[in-house]
Design a protein around this motif. Structure first.
Motif, PDB file in Angstrom:
ATOM      1  N   LEU A 115      48.876 -35.701 -77.916  1.00 49.27           N
ATOM      2  CA  LEU A 115      49.282 -36.761 -78.797  1.00 49.27           C
ATOM      3  C   LEU A 115      48.108 -37.065 -79.984  1.00 49.27           C
ATOM      4  O   LEU A 115      48.609 -37.482 -81.166  1.00 49.27           O
ATOM      5  CB  LEU A 115      49.615 -37.870 -78.020  1.00 49.27           C
ATOM      6  CG  LEU A 115      50.191 -38.997 -78.856  1.00 49.27           C
ATOM      7  CD1 LEU A 115      51.505 -38.802 -79.335  1.00 49.27           C
ATOM      8  CD2 LEU A 115      50.111 -40.520 -77.856  1.00 49.27           C
ATOM      9  N   PHE A 116      46.828 -36.764 -79.728  1.00 49.05           N
ATOM     10  CA  PHE A 116      46.024 -37.169 -80.416  1.00 49.05           C
ATOM     11  C   PHE A 116      45.183 -35.872 -81.004  1.00 49.05           C
ATOM     12  O   PHE A 116      44.263 -35.950 -81.743  1.00 49.05           O
ATOM     13  CB  PHE A 116      44.900 -38.059 -80.004  1.00 49.05           C
ATOM     14  CG  PHE A 116      45.630 -39.314 -79.536  1.00 49.05           C
ATOM     15  CD1 PHE A 116      45.755 -40.544 -80.487  1.00 49.05           C
ATOM     16  CD2 PHE A 116      45.790 -39.733 -78.341  1.00 49.05           C
ATOM     17  CE1 PHE A 116      46.452 -41.455 -80.157  1.00 49.05           C
ATOM     18  CE2 PHE A 116      46.476 -40.838 -77.885  1.00 49.05           C
ATOM     19  CZ  PHE A 116      46.676 -41.755 -78.703  1.00 49.05           C
ATOM     20  N   GLY A 117      45.728 -34.835 -80.880  1.00 47.68           N
ATOM     21  CA  GLY A 117      45.137 -33.474 -81.370  1.00 47.68           C
ATOM     22  C   GLY A 117      44.065 -32.831 -80.847  1.00 47.68           C
ATOM     23  O   GLY A 117      43.345 -31.965 -81.386  1.00 47.68           O
ATOM     24  N   GLY A 118      43.795 -33.421 -79.713  1.00 50.99           N
ATOM     25  CA  GLY A 118      42.462 -32.870 -79.052  1.00 50.99           C
ATOM     26  C   GLY A 118      42.668 -31.539 -78.692  1.00 50.99           C
ATOM     27  O   GLY A 118      41.719 -30.272 -79.012  1.00 50.99           O
ATOM     28  N   VAL A 119      43.850 -30.983 -78.005  1.00 50.59           N
ATOM     29  CA  VAL A 119      44.019 -29.515 -77.715  1.00 50.59           C
ATOM     30  C   VAL A 119      43.983 -28.787 -78.881  1.00 50.59           C
ATOM     31  O   VAL A 119      43.525 -27.612 -78.936  1.00 50.59           O
ATOM     32  CB  VAL A 119      45.170 -29.432 -76.813  1.00 50.59           C
ATOM     33  CG1 VAL A 119      45.570 -28.008 -76.521  1.00 50.59           C
ATOM     34  CG2 VAL A 119      45.087 -30.027 -75.482  1.00 50.59           C
ATOM     35  N   SER A 120      45.027 -28.947 -80.045  1.00 44.96           N
ATOM     36  CA  SER A 120      45.071 -28.223 -81.214  1.00 44.96           C
ATOM     37  C   SER A 120      43.715 -28.001 -82.065  1.00 44.96           C
ATOM     38  O   SER A 120      43.368 -26.941 -82.498  1.00 44.96           O
ATOM     39  CB  SER A 120      46.064 -28.871 -82.145  1.00 44.96           C
ATOM     40  OG  SER A 120      45.675 -30.131 -82.490  1.00 44.96           O
ATOM     41  N   ARG A 121      42.936 -29.028 -82.019  1.00 43.65           N
ATOM     42  CA  ARG A 121      41.491 -29.007 -82.579  1.00 43.65           C
ATOM     43  C   ARG A 121      40.653 -28.150 -81.749  1.00 43.65           C
ATOM     44  O   ARG A 121      39.791 -27.361 -82.346  1.00 43.65           O
ATOM     45  CB  ARG A 121      40.922 -30.395 -82.724  1.00 43.65           C
ATOM     46  CG  ARG A 121      41.609 -31.327 -83.711  1.00 43.65           C
ATOM     47  CD  ARG A 121      41.320 -30.800 -85.044  1.00 43.65           C
ATOM     48  NE  ARG A 121      41.597 -31.826 -86.097  1.00 43.65           N
ATOM     49  CZ  ARG A 121      41.265 -31.864 -87.442  1.00 43.65           C
ATOM     50  NH1 ARG A 121      40.445 -30.679 -87.747  1.00 43.65           N
ATOM     51  NH2 ARG A 121      41.725 -32.400 -88.387  1.00 43.65           N
ATOM     52  N   SER A 122      40.760 -28.287 -80.439  1.00 46.28           N
ATOM     53  CA  SER A 122      39.937 -27.196 -79.648  1.00 46.28           C
ATOM     54  C   SER A 122      40.316 -25.816 -79.976  1.00 46.28           C
ATOM     55  O   SER A 122      39.341 -25.023 -80.123  1.00 46.28           O
ATOM     56  CB  SER A 122      40.118 -27.384 -78.324  1.00 46.28           C
ATOM     57  OG  SER A 122      41.307 -27.214 -77.708  1.00 46.28           O
TER      58      SER A 122
ATOM     59  N   SER B  10      44.564 -39.953 -72.680  1.00 50.02           N
ATOM     60  CA  SER B  10      45.021 -38.708 -72.476  1.00 50.02           C
ATOM     61  C   SER B  10      46.544 -38.955 -71.746  1.00 50.02           C
ATOM     62  O   SER B  10      46.493 -39.898 -70.716  1.00 50.02           O
ATOM     63  CB  SER B  10      44.098 -37.786 -71.791  1.00 50.02           C
ATOM     64  OG  SER B  10      43.877 -38.394 -70.347  1.00 50.02           O
ATOM     65  N   ILE B  11      47.615 -38.412 -72.081  1.00 48.80           N
ATOM     66  CA  ILE B  11      48.947 -38.492 -71.417  1.00 48.80           C
ATOM     67  C   ILE B  11      49.291 -37.021 -70.704  1.00 48.80           C
ATOM     68  O   ILE B  11      49.205 -36.110 -71.434  1.00 48.80           O
ATOM     69  CB  ILE B  11      49.960 -39.136 -72.213  1.00 48.80           C
ATOM     70  CG1 ILE B  11      49.527 -40.183 -73.012  1.00 48.80           C
ATOM     71  CG2 ILE B  11      51.146 -38.861 -71.552  1.00 48.80           C
ATOM     72  CD1 ILE B  11      50.523 -40.897 -73.926  1.00 48.80           C
ATOM     73  N   ARG B  12      49.402 -37.101 -69.443  1.00 50.26           N
ATOM     74  CA  ARG B  12      49.909 -35.736 -68.863  1.00 50.26           C
ATOM     75  C   ARG B  12      51.243 -36.483 -67.975  1.00 50.26           C
ATOM     76  O   ARG B  12      51.452 -37.152 -67.596  1.00 50.26           O
ATOM     77  CB  ARG B  12      48.568 -35.553 -67.616  1.00 50.26           C
ATOM     78  CG  ARG B  12      47.524 -35.248 -68.286  1.00 50.26           C
ATOM     79  CD  ARG B  12      46.634 -34.808 -67.192  1.00 50.26           C
ATOM     80  NE  ARG B  12      46.840 -33.529 -66.748  1.00 50.26           N
ATOM     81  CZ  ARG B  12      46.299 -32.483 -67.073  1.00 50.26           C
ATOM     82  NH1 ARG B  12      45.529 -32.475 -68.442  1.00 50.26           N
ATOM     83  NH2 ARG B  12      46.714 -31.248 -66.575  1.00 50.26           N
ATOM     84  N   LEU B  13      52.084 -35.465 -68.249  1.00 45.99           N
ATOM     85  CA  LEU B  13      53.402 -35.295 -67.413  1.00 45.99           C
ATOM     86  C   LEU B  13      53.213 -34.489 -65.991  1.00 45.99           C
ATOM     87  O   LEU B  13      52.972 -33.263 -66.312  1.00 45.99           O
ATOM     88  CB  LEU B  13      54.318 -34.830 -68.333  1.00 45.99           C
ATOM     89  CG  LEU B  13      54.602 -35.343 -69.640  1.00 45.99           C
ATOM     90  CD1 LEU B  13      55.694 -34.501 -70.424  1.00 45.99           C
ATOM     91  CD2 LEU B  13      55.168 -36.663 -69.618  1.00 45.99           C
TER      92      LEU B  13
END
Length: 434
Positions: free
Chosen positions: A97-104, A270-273
């Motif tokens: 949601l806040f771009g942490g994964v895409s930024r990594s 952080s949001i996890r399904l």
């Protein structure tokens, strides 16, 4: 300036020397050099890290199987044993949601591109140093040949002096002075020969072979390679686009900027399904029946409140890293321009010095020839002959060194221009076989 042209630098610049030994040795070094093998391994690691980062976009899951045997006691004291069999699969997916994964992923991709640029930079250095070691070996061989010729000339002069002394036409002082010149010339030989072998050993290691197994063709070379045509240097824009170290610095900057985004994302929840399916029953045979089926699904929200300021401090750390990387990038650009301008200036000086010494050698050869003729006819003194011979030996030695300096300066220009990596062969993962 003289000796250069604005035409683009070719991919394999070492072919401008028109020396098959240079071509063969550089190609061998680009395949088997140990520094290149290290850089290639670092690139593989960076690619593996990128693959790991990309996996963050995919769900994670795991299977489990369980068996329990329980004993319970009721109020009357009777004991009962029960079995329980269960199997299941759990899955989770982090919502970016806040771009942490895409930024990594962006940071890892930039790191991989920087590692590739480091491989290309190593190729530039290896190609230049291989050509330099070969030119050095050839140059020292040429200087050895000049020193041997000088020894012969001085020995001939000593023989003549001795004969004149024996005939009563000379003095013992003349004989001693001629002997000094012979021994001075002899003293240069072992030093030059040792440097020639040292260059051959360095060349062998650059090509991925043991020092003792140096190249036979390089050992027989007696003339430094020379790029006959003016060196193609291109323009400044092409230089910055071609230099791998500039590209590596830019990619490192991009990676550090992306890491600012990763650190910023840690400030937010952080949001996890989460989801799971399971099969459980007291009898193994009941596994799979409708009553054994169970499932769960729902979001998990977690948030480490940045009350102690640690998360915000990590953001400031990432921002400082990015600021430092920007300065490193600016430095890489300035260094590329500086190295190129310095190399071109030194090349111009080396070319002019070599040309002047060639004229000096031609003049000193004529002067020595005329002095010997005049000495034979009694018109010149022995001191005048010795001075002429000394000048000729000194100028020939200086020319041999100037030729070596010019070859080195040409190679330094090519290294500063940053070419040689564009069409390089694949790097081997094993030592060279000879």
């Amino acid at each position: 300036m003289a000796g250069v042209s604005p035409t683009p630098l070719p991919d394999k610049w070492w072919r401008l020397f028109d020396d098959p030994n240079v071509d063969r040795l550089v190609e061998q070094a680009l395949v088997h050099n140990t520094d290149l093998r290290v850089a290639a391994a670092n690139l593989q690691r960076a690619r593996a890290v990128l693959s790991e980062s990309r996996a963050g976009l995919l769900p994670t899951g795991g299977a489990s199987a369980e068996y329990q045997r329980q004993r319970s006691t009721d109020l009357t004291g009777r004991k009962a044993d029960t079995d329980f069999f269960a199997t299941g699969y759990d899955a989770s997916y982090e919502v970016d949601l806040f771009g942490g994964v895409s930024r990594s992923i962006q940071a890892a991709r930039a790191d991989e591109q920087a590692a590739q640029a480091q491989v290309d930079a190593a190729r530039v250095s290896v190609a230049a140093e291989t050509a330099r070691a070969y030119a050095s070996a050839c140059s020292f061989a040429a200087q050895v040949a000049v020193a041997r010729d000088t020894v012969k000339l001085q020995s001939d002069t000593l023989g003549l002096t001795q004969r004149l002394f024996d005939a009563g036409r000379g003095t013992l002082r003349d004989v001693d002075r001629a002997s000094v010149l012979v021994e001075q010339a002899n003293a240069q030989l072992p030093v030059l020969e040792a440097e020639r072998r040292a260059s051959l050993y360095a060349l062998a290691v650059l090509t991925g072979t043991p020092p003792a197994e140096f190249d036979a063709a390089a050992a027989s070379c007696t003339r430094a390679p020379e790029a006959g045509a003016p060196l193609p240097v291109g323009d400044g824009q092409a230089l910055l686009a071609r230099r791998p170290d500039v590209r590596a610095a830019e990619r490192t900057l991009a990676a550090d900027i992306a890491r600012v985004g990763v650190a910023t994302a840690d400030l937010y929840p952080s949001i996890r399904l989460l989801g799971s399916v399971s099969l459980g029953a007291s009898k193994l045979g009941d596994i799979g029946k409708p009553q054994s089926f169970g499932f769960s699904f729902g979001p998990l929200i977690s948030w480490n409140f940045p009350l102690n300021g640690a998360a915000r401090a990590r953001v400031r750390q990432a921002q400082a890293d990015a600021t430092g990387s920007l300065a490193s990038f600016d430095g890489a650009v300035l260094r590329a321009l500086q190295e190129t301008e310095q190399a071109l200036a030194r090349l111009g000086g080396a070319i002019q010095r070599e040309a002047a010494l060639r004229r000096a050698v031609a003049a000193s050869d004529d002067a020595a020839r005329l002095s010997r003729m005049r000495f034979d006819y009694g018109a010149d003194s022995f001191l005048q002959l010795l001075d002429a011979e000394r000048d000729r030996a000194s100028n020939r030695g200086a020319l041999a060194q100037a030729t070596a300096d010019r070859a080195d300066a040409q190679i330094t220009v090519f290294k500063a221009l940053g070419g040689g990596w564009e069409t390089a062969p694949p790097i081997a993962d094993k030592p060279a076989q000879r």
